[in-house]
Design an enzyme around this catalytic site. Structure first.
Site, short mmCIF file in Angstrom:
data_model
loop_
_atom_site.label_atom_id
_atom_site.label_comp_id
_atom_site.label_asym_id
_atom_site.label_seq_id
_atom_site.Cartn_x
_atom_site.Cartn_y
_atom_site.Cartn_z
N LYS A 200 0.85 -1.18 0.00
CA LYS A 200 0.00 0.00 0.00
C LYS A 200 0.89 1.23 0.00
O LYS A 200 2.00 1.22 0.55
CB LYS A 200 -0.91 0.02 1.23
CG LYS A 200 -1.71 1.31 1.40
CD LYS A 200 -2.38 1.38 2.77
CE LYS A 200 -3.00 2.74 3.01
NZ LYS A 200 -3.59 2.87 4.35
N GLU A 245 -7.71 12.03 13.08
CA GLU A 245 -6.89 10.88 13.43
C GLU A 245 -5.95 11.18 14.60
O GLU A 245 -5.06 12.03 14.50
CB GLU A 245 -6.08 10.40 12.22
CG GLU A 245 -5.42 9.05 12.42
CD GLU A 245 -5.17 8.32 11.12
OE1 GLU A 245 -4.67 7.19 11.17
OE2 GLU A 245 -5.46 8.87 10.05
#
Length: 445
Positions: A200, A245
């Site tokens: 990724k 986050e």
């Protein structure tokens, strides 16, 4: 208050350790707006969510560092400041006593100087109480409630900014890379994944907002805090935004983190389809795969530092005004070291950064690939931003959904997207614009 990317990757200049004195005093309960009542200065330092957190004014000490050792150098400076300080803190709860706000560059190769700043005045609020902390470097200065309140009143009352109308127009211009260059980097990222180089990759882009009038930073922060109540609104020396986050929160020997990976633009949602977000995120193989990679990255880093960990098997859908995210909250009990201490918030911020959610998997190889194909300096974008106290408590979020003020009328916005083998360049570009929407709306663009 502006914070441009500045050169400085050579040897660090030794920074004198200030001899600080600090006094914390409990204050009466705040209004229902909490810290937002104090968000009136464009140069304030801020970390707040739902009216709670800390907001700082003025500066009594500052440290900057660059390169691979930026965290270690900052930690060493903060330990020396803590050891030399005289601290009177009868409350002894997270965020009271002497604290420093921090913002760190994403990459060791960045020209952005990571920084820690100790404010003169801190106003804080949590679910239990409100407080004020007054810190001075002058050994003769008076430390008292009266002196602290007088200093706060002066800082708030004597500050004014006139945002006069200009002759230009508000506009967004290309940043370090264009839209076409970003889509090309996505194609290269997919190729790197298909070749097995990485699993990724998170690719970022920037855009510069050029405004006709000076940026009303305090107003932008208030709008972000009100519109994005589930995010942490931050402001550290020209780096501003509202991140969903949490990289790490430390309270004593308990560490917590909120991991996000997997995004869906709410603007494209069909009307009246209540199960759309769950179907497109929780039930989508690509989104779940991207999210699991981020969870695995965090738990791998946290595991050796923890004696127990709670990582949920199933993520939840976090609903924000602009997007939905797949989210997971991780909690761990920290292991004690030989001297009886536990890792501090700054220790863990360094250990966790960069996460797979903002870099890729595996992170070291992803970082190398980013430097080859991303084509820009992220500066503090996606780096840790937050605060730490002298007991090691603190909160560091990931600097997302924000930007860096580069002049009174310009701010560089950033956004990044997780790339996997199934990623489409045009869709990733659209997602990046969705992630810039909070700042664009707050700036009135």
């Amino acid at each position: 208050m502006t914070s441009q990317l500045s050169a400085g990757t050579g040897p660090q200049t030794p920074t004198p350790v200030p001899q600080l004195r600090s006094l914390t005093i409990k204050r009466p309960a705040m209004s229902e707006h909490g810290l937002l009542d104090y968000a009136t200065r464009d140069d304030s330092l801020m970390w707040a969510r739902r009216g709670e957190g800390v907001i700082g004014f003025g500066q009594v000490a500052r440290f900057e560092s660059t390169g691979p050792e930026r965290f270690a150098l900052a930690r060493d400076w903060w330990n020396k400041v803590t050891a030399a300080a005289g601290i009177e803190d009868p409350l002894e709860i997270p965020g009271t006593g002497l604290i420093a706000f921090g913002a760190f560059a994403f990459s060791f190769s960045s020209t952005y100087a990571s920084r820690m700043i100790v404010p003169k005045i801190v106003v804080g609020r949590d679910e239990a109480c409100s407080w004020i902390t007054y810190t001075v470097a002058d050994p003769e200065a008076e430390l008292s409630l009266e002196a602290a309140e007088a200093e706060l009143a002066m800082l708030l009352d004597d500050y004014s900014v006139e945002h006069e109308l200009g002759s230009g127009v508000d506009r967004l211009v290309a940043g370090q890379i264009t839209e076409d260059e970003y889509m090309d980097s996505v194609r290269k990222g997919v190729a790197a994944i298909e070749s097995g180089q990485v699993t990724k990759l998170v690719l970022a882009r920037d855009a510069v907002a050029e405004l006709a009038t000076p940026i009303a930073v305090a107003q932008v922060l208030r709008q972000l805090a009100l519109r994005y109540a589930d995010c942490w609104t931050y402001s550290v020396d020209g780096l501003i935004g509202a991140t969903p986050e949490m990289l790490v929160r430390v309270r004593g020997d308990i560490a917590e983190a909120r991991v996000l990976a997997g995004t869906l633009d709410r603007a494209s949602a069909p009307a009246g389809d209540s199960g759309y977000a769950h179907r497109m995120l929780v039930e989508d193989e690509k989104q779940r795969h991207e999210h699991q990679l981020a969870i695995d990255s965090l738990t791998e880093q946290l595991g050796p530092l923890a004696s127990g960990m709670d990582a949920p098997a199933e993520p939840f859908v976090l609903q924000l005004p602009n997007v939905w995210h797949l989210a997971s909250d991780v909690k761990a009990s920290l292991s004690r070291r030989a001297d009886g201490s536990v890792p501090s918030a700054l220790d863990l911020a360094e250990a966790f950064h960069p996460t797979a959610a903002v870099c890729g998997t595996p992170t070291k190889e992803a970082g190398r690939t980013l430097r080859e194909i991303e084509g820009m300096d992220r500066g503090p974008y996606a780096g840790p931003v937050g605060w730490i106290d002298t007991r090691g408590n603190g909160e560091f979020g990931i600097a997302l959904r924000g930007g860096v003020i580069e002049s009174p009328t310009s701010i560089r916005l950033y956004a990044g997207c997780g790339i996997v083998s199934a990623s489409d360049p045009a869709a990733e570009l659209a997602e990046s614009w969705a992630k810039m929407r909070p700042m664009r709306e707050a700036l009135g663009i």
